[in-house]
Design a protein around this motif. Sequence first.
Motif, mmCIF file in Angstrom:
data_model
loop_
_atom_site.group_PDB
_atom_site.id
_atom_site.type_symbol
_atom_site.label_atom_id
_atom_site.label_comp_id
_atom_site.label_asym_id
_atom_site.label_seq_id
_atom_site.Cartn_x
_atom_site.Cartn_y
_atom_site.Cartn_z
ATOM 1 N N ILE A 193 0.857 -1.180 0.000
ATOM 2 C CA ILE A 193 0.000 0.000 0.000
ATOM 3 C C ILE A 193 0.895 1.233 0.000
ATOM 4 C CG2 ILE A 193 -1.777 1.316 1.214
ATOM 5 C CD1 ILE A 193 -2.588 -1.264 2.632
ATOM 6 N N ARG A 194 0.624 2.170 -0.889
ATOM 7 C CA ARG A 194 1.349 3.440 -0.913
ATOM 8 C C ARG A 194 0.521 4.479 -0.161
ATOM 9 N NH1 ARG A 194 3.788 6.159 -5.522
ATOM 10 N NH2 ARG A 194 5.426 6.538 -3.987
ATOM 11 N N LEU A 195 1.096 5.030 0.895
ATOM 12 C CA LEU A 195 0.408 5.964 1.787
ATOM 13 C C LEU A 195 1.194 7.263 1.865
ATOM 14 C CD1 LEU A 195 -1.617 6.722 4.092
ATOM 15 C CD2 LEU A 195 -0.097 5.473 5.655
ATOM 16 N N ALA A 196 0.522 8.393 1.651
ATOM 17 C CA ALA A 196 1.153 9.707 1.758
ATOM 18 C C ALA A 196 0.574 10.465 2.944
ATOM 19 C CB ALA A 196 0.933 10.518 0.478
ATOM 20 N N ALA A 197 1.433 11.244 3.623
ATOM 21 C CA ALA A 197 0.988 12.035 4.772
ATOM 22 C C ALA A 197 1.914 13.232 4.939
ATOM 23 C CB ALA A 197 0.998 11.177 6.041
ATOM 24 N N LEU A 237 -3.309 11.210 3.491
ATOM 25 C CA LEU A 237 -3.875 12.005 4.573
ATOM 26 C C LEU A 237 -3.510 13.461 4.325
ATOM 27 C CD1 LEU A 237 -2.955 9.685 7.572
ATOM 28 C CD2 LEU A 237 -5.249 10.105 6.672
ATOM 29 N N ARG A 238 -4.501 14.350 4.384
ATOM 30 C CA ARG A 238 -4.266 15.768 4.146
ATOM 31 C C ARG A 238 -4.899 16.593 5.248
ATOM 32 N NH1 ARG A 238 -5.407 16.402 -2.355
ATOM 33 N NH2 ARG A 238 -3.511 15.376 -3.083
ATOM 34 N N ILE A 239 -4.189 17.627 5.656
ATOM 35 C CA ILE A 239 -4.707 18.576 6.639
ATOM 36 C C ILE A 239 -5.005 19.853 5.877
ATOM 37 C CG2 ILE A 239 -4.186 19.897 8.712
ATOM 38 C CD1 ILE A 239 -2.324 17.594 9.537
ATOM 39 N N ALA A 240 -6.289 20.161 5.707
ATOM 40 C CA ALA A 240 -6.649 21.294 4.853
ATOM 41 C C ALA A 240 -8.131 21.586 4.991
ATOM 42 C CB ALA A 240 -6.315 20.985 3.393
ATOM 43 N N ASP A 241 -8.521 22.730 4.428
ATOM 44 C CA ASP A 241 -9.913 23.037 4.140
ATOM 45 C C ASP A 241 -10.064 22.713 2.659
ATOM 46 O OD1 ASP A 241 -12.497 24.013 4.065
ATOM 47 O OD2 ASP A 241 -11.848 26.063 3.697
ATOM 48 N N GLY A 285 -9.404 20.430 8.737
ATOM 49 C CA GLY A 285 -9.657 19.053 9.126
ATOM 50 C C GLY A 285 -8.610 18.100 8.601
ATOM 51 N N LEU A 286 -8.551 16.946 9.221
ATOM 52 C CA LEU A 286 -7.738 15.844 8.723
ATOM 53 C C LEU A 286 -8.619 15.010 7.809
ATOM 54 C CD1 LEU A 286 -5.212 14.015 8.736
ATOM 55 C CD2 LEU A 286 -6.174 12.891 10.751
ATOM 56 N N HIS A 287 -8.192 14.858 6.559
ATOM 57 C CA HIS A 287 -8.983 14.141 5.560
ATOM 58 C C HIS A 287 -8.223 12.929 5.046
ATOM 59 C CE1 HIS A 287 -10.669 18.216 5.518
ATOM 60 N NE2 HIS A 287 -11.800 17.669 5.128
ATOM 61 N N LEU A 288 -8.957 11.885 4.786
ATOM 62 C CA LEU A 288 -8.408 10.694 4.158
ATOM 63 C C LEU A 288 -8.849 10.706 2.701
ATOM 64 C CD1 LEU A 288 -8.255 7.147 5.657
ATOM 65 C CD2 LEU A 288 -8.985 7.457 3.298
ATOM 66 N N MET A 289 -7.873 10.729 1.798
ATOM 67 C CA MET A 289 -8.140 10.838 0.374
ATOM 68 C C MET A 289 -7.789 9.531 -0.332
ATOM 69 S SD MET A 289 -8.862 14.122 0.386
ATOM 70 C CE MET A 289 -8.863 14.521 -1.368
ATOM 71 N N ILE A 297 -7.814 1.838 5.490
ATOM 72 C CA ILE A 297 -8.757 2.947 5.624
ATOM 73 C C ILE A 297 -9.581 2.791 6.898
ATOM 74 C CG2 ILE A 297 -10.858 3.944 4.631
ATOM 75 C CD1 ILE A 297 -9.628 3.398 1.860
ATOM 76 N N ALA A 298 -10.091 1.579 7.132
ATOM 77 C CA ALA A 298 -10.888 1.340 8.336
ATOM 78 C C ALA A 298 -10.057 1.553 9.600
ATOM 79 C CB ALA A 298 -11.466 -0.073 8.308
ATOM 80 N N PHE A 299 -8.795 1.119 9.571
ATOM 81 C CA PHE A 299 -7.910 1.265 10.726
ATOM 82 C C PHE A 299 -7.635 2.737 11.025
ATOM 83 C CE2 PHE A 299 -3.682 1.600 12.593
ATOM 84 C CZ PHE A 299 -3.745 0.689 13.628
ATOM 85 N N LEU A 300 -7.263 3.498 10.000
ATOM 86 C CA LEU A 300 -6.965 4.918 10.201
ATOM 87 C C LEU A 300 -8.208 5.688 10.630
ATOM 88 C CD1 LEU A 300 -4.629 5.583 7.137
ATOM 89 C CD2 LEU A 300 -3.945 5.350 9.535
ATOM 90 N N ALA A 301 -9.353 5.378 10.029
ATOM 91 C CA ALA A 301 -10.589 6.065 10.390
ATOM 92 C C ALA A 301 -10.962 5.795 11.845
ATOM 93 C CB ALA A 301 -11.722 5.621 9.465
#
Length: 303
Positions: A96-100, A145-149, A267-271, A286-290
């Motif tokens: 899995i490729r995950l960006a944060a 994962l992004r921190i943004a409006d 907010g912290l968003h999962l994309m 996704i379920a784990f992070l959420a």
Amino acid sequence: MRLPDLEAWAIFAAVVEHRSFSGAADAIGLSKATVSKAVGRLEAHLGQSLFHRTSRRLALTEAGRPLSEHAARIVAEARAAEEAARDSATAPAGRIRLAAPMAFGIANVAPLVADFLVAHPGIEIDLHLTDARTDIVAEGFDVALRIADLPDSSLRARRLCGIATHFVAAPSYLAVYGLPTHPGQLGEHRLIGYANVPGPWRFHGPDGSEVSVRPNGPLSANSGDAMLPTLIAGLGIARLPGFIVGPHLASGALVAILVDWTPQPVGLHLMTPPSPLRPARVEALIAFLADRLRDPCPPSLAA
């Protein structure tokens, strides 16, 4: 009804990914001639060229650029469908490729990745930490994962929790330049901007009023951590999340200002990419992070 030439679309996507016909041929195990014929076949069917070809360079045409995104999605959805069929019979496995974001990722995501890998020994994580905004589809990320409006987007976004942010300055700065009591006064101050989120700071007042201020000062940086030395040295005011400035507020190195004014919510968003088809391993992450990052936010994010 003529069926789409899915093989040609997949080969086109491979040429875009590897930036050459020969590179794509090597990667997918076909001859260069077969790859070239497939792209030519697709161009003939579409009635337009997909690449500018020279002896030294291969570049997408204006028509080819948006079509390359469709091709990438076709391949991604086909792979996801195949993996979903395999995963239904076995435990989730694969990469899995995950960006944060950098600071957030080190403090909050890396420990969760360790816990997730313990629970799912068949899964591998490629964790990419950067404060730059990543192109999830083009760079092949499964989750970001992004921190943004967040603005409107074709990506699938899920808000996990709110992130506390503060307007801060060092006591030494306030001693020299004074304490602003209204956002309208910030035009007279030295403001440190976050380069990855250009645009004005927006405030909501206790009386319901709204004020916007555009940062203009001695530093603009694409990393919140990189702002800290300039802030602590008494050289400006910045807006930063609590997980970065919390320890410095607690120590007194920085102080919060304009506390009666509410900043634009972040907010912290999962994309994820647009396709609803995802392998079981990605669904598991996704379920784990959420679950671990849901509201109410962990104390480290609500500081």
